[in-house]
Design an enzyme around this catalytic site. Structure first.
Site, PDB file in Angstrom:
ATOM      1  N   GLU A  25      -6.576 -10.885  -0.204  1.00 18.53           N
ATOM      2  CA  GLU A  25      -7.206 -10.549   0.560  1.00 18.53           C
ATOM      3  C   GLU A  25      -8.241 -10.469  -0.038  1.00 18.53           C
ATOM      4  OE1 GLU A  25      -5.460  -6.998   2.809  1.00 18.53           O
ATOM      5  OE2 GLU A  25      -3.055  -7.946   2.081  1.00 18.53           O
ATOM      6  N   GLU A  44       1.198  -1.340   0.011  1.00 20.94           N
ATOM      7  CA  GLU A  44       0.031  -0.402   0.032  1.00 20.94           C
ATOM      8  C   GLU A  44       1.211   1.113   0.059  1.00 20.94           C
ATOM      9  OE1 GLU A  44      -2.953  -0.218   3.171  1.00 20.94           O
ATOM     10  OE2 GLU A  44      -3.731  -2.298   2.773  1.00 20.94           O
ATOM     11  N   HIS A  62     -10.508  -6.633  -1.515  1.00 18.58           N
ATOM     12  CA  HIS A  62     -10.798  -6.123  -1.022  1.00 18.58           C
ATOM     13  C   HIS A  62     -12.675  -5.978  -1.093  1.00 18.58           C
ATOM     14  CE1 HIS A  62      -8.906  -7.071   2.462  1.00 18.58           C
ATOM     15  NE2 HIS A  62      -7.671  -7.010   2.207  1.00 18.58           N
ATOM     16  N   ASN A  81       2.232  -4.745  -2.599  1.00 17.55           N
ATOM     17  CA  ASN A  81       0.850  -5.582  -3.014  1.00 17.55           C
ATOM     18  C   ASN A  81       0.044  -4.200  -2.376  1.00 17.55           C
ATOM     19  OD1 ASN A  81      -1.318  -7.796  -2.486  1.00 17.55           O
ATOM     20  ND2 ASN A  81      -0.985  -6.574  -0.182  1.00 17.55           N
ATOM     21  N   ASP A 131     -12.008 -10.980   0.225  1.00 18.08           N
ATOM     22  CA  ASP A 131     -13.353 -10.896   0.405  1.00 18.08           C
ATOM     23  C   ASP A 131     -14.357 -10.241  -0.131  1.00 18.08           C
ATOM     24  OD1 ASP A 131     -12.441  -8.273   1.715  1.00 18.08           O
ATOM     25  OD2 ASP A 131     -12.071  -9.250   3.694  1.00 18.08           O
TER      26      ASP A 131
END
Ligand code: XIL
Length: 366
Positions: A276, A168, A246, A209, A278
């Site tokens: 990641e 990030e 996400h 990432n 979700d």
């Protein structure tokens, strides 16, 4: 520690029982720890994904391991493990030069026992950073960063398949984010971190990432693209890019758009991982059934995009069950809009949800 070892023991016993028990009848997998321990249980996500050559990953946390259902289900379904918090700076170097690796060790050992790949997460990030780092001047910060990367990456040398070296770094305009202390070091801090990680663990694949870089045409995606292109073209040891995924149901690219975007990054010669995943339910319109069906559709789109691009080597879900999601906490949930989010493949009782069956069907090409 004791509780954890006990649960591992219970799990290993369950695994043996599972192996010698009656073969799977072909019915959908049920999260039953007594029979669910076999490492590559028939019909599981990890087994179904084998022909696709994609790893199926899950973020795990040591503090959930004491419920025997948790390690059993994780090892049955997934063949890649990301420590959810245990390898972050605040966990591994709480005080300057004082390193703490026990929790990370436990997850690496667990992964090795169950033939799971490990994705190390993460070496350099502005969040979950030990508070002392923020008080350093530039030259101290640079030395602290290099020492941190060197010590943490060498701890698990040869045992981590992929590291998220920098996490990030870019803001939503595509520039280096202002709320990271590392930005003060200039863009070269990113190349420096990758070089240090490569030196410490030359066989690990090294990733940048980030989140919200899934859409093809956004300033943030463009910024991340330019960043990794530049690193790659300058000969920095970067091997891949991680898309956090996400999912935000309030606005999310189509599977085609994600695919087109992944292809653009793959053309740089980088590997791709979805790191990641979700899919929060909260803001999806409709009744419970409609929400669950849409959740499944959105997750299938993510899986579809990865399967369509050969450079995409793995998909990791950010937690095991809805009980364990960061979006089920009062700290993080509300930032994603109205809850409850229930964003994962298994419900709070460890049972597979419609989204689990959707992902499985997508992997199986159905
Ligand atoms: C989250 C964890 O899931 C939480 O337990 C923790 O409190 C905060 O961090 N992007 C990342 C992950 O790269 O490391 C974050 O994990 C979620 C967002």
């Amino acid at each position: 520690m004791k509780v954890f070892l006990m649960s591992l023991l219970t799990f290993s016993v369950a695994a043996c029982v599972g192996k010698s028990a009656a073969p799977n009848s072909g019915s959908p997998p049920v999260a039953n720890p007594a029979g669910a321990g076999t490492a590559n249980a028939s019909g599981s996500l990890r087994e179904t994904a084998l022909p696709t050559k994609r790893k199926m990953g899950v973020a795990l946390a040591t503090y959930f391991m004491s419920d025997a259902r948790y390690p059993a289900l994780a090892a049955r379904e997934f063949d890649s493990l990301t420590p959810e918090n245990e390898m972050k700076w605040s966990a591994t170097e709480p005080n300057p030069g004082q390193f703490s690796f026990e929790a990370g060790d436990r997850l690496v050992e667990f992964a090795e026992q169950h033939a799971m790949r490990v994705r190390g997460h993460t070496l350099v990030w502005h969040n979950q950073l030990s508070p002392w780092v923020k008080g350093l001047n530039e030259s101290e910060l640079k030395s602290a960063m290099l020492r941190h990367v060197e010590r943490v990456a060498s701890r698990w040398k040869g045992r981590i398949a992929q590291w998220d070296v920098v996490n990030e770094a870019v803001d939503d305009q595509g520039k280096l984010r202002q709320n990271s202390p590392f930005t003060a070091l200039g863009p070269s801090y990113i190349a420096d971190a990758f070089r240090a990680a490569h030196e410490a663990d030359p066989n690990a694949l090294l990733f940048y990432n980030d989140y919200e870089i899934e859409a093809y045409d956004s300033p943030k995606t463009r910024g991340a693209y330019e960043l990794v292109k530049d690193l790659k073209e300058s000969g920095v040891p970067i091997h891949g890019i991680g898309f956090q995924m996400h999912v935000d149901p309030r606005g999310w690219p189509s599977a085609d758009e994600m695919q087109k975007n992944l292809e653009r990054f793959a053309k740089l010669g980088l590997l791709l991982e979805l790191t990641e995943i979700d899919v929060p339910l909260g803001e999806i319109p409709g009744d419970a059934e409609r929400k669950l069906a849409r959740q499944s559709e959105l997750a299938r789109g993510v899986v579809h995009a990865c399967l369509a691009v050969p450079a995409c080597t793995g998909l990791t879900f950010w937690g095991l069950t809805d009980k364990h999601s960061w979006l089920s906490t009062p700290e993080w949930g509300p930032k994603k809009g109205r809850g409850p989010h229930l964003p994962l493949l298994f419900d709070e009782s460890y049972q597979p949800k419609p989204v689990y069956h959707g992902v499985l069907a997508e992997l199986a090409g159905r």
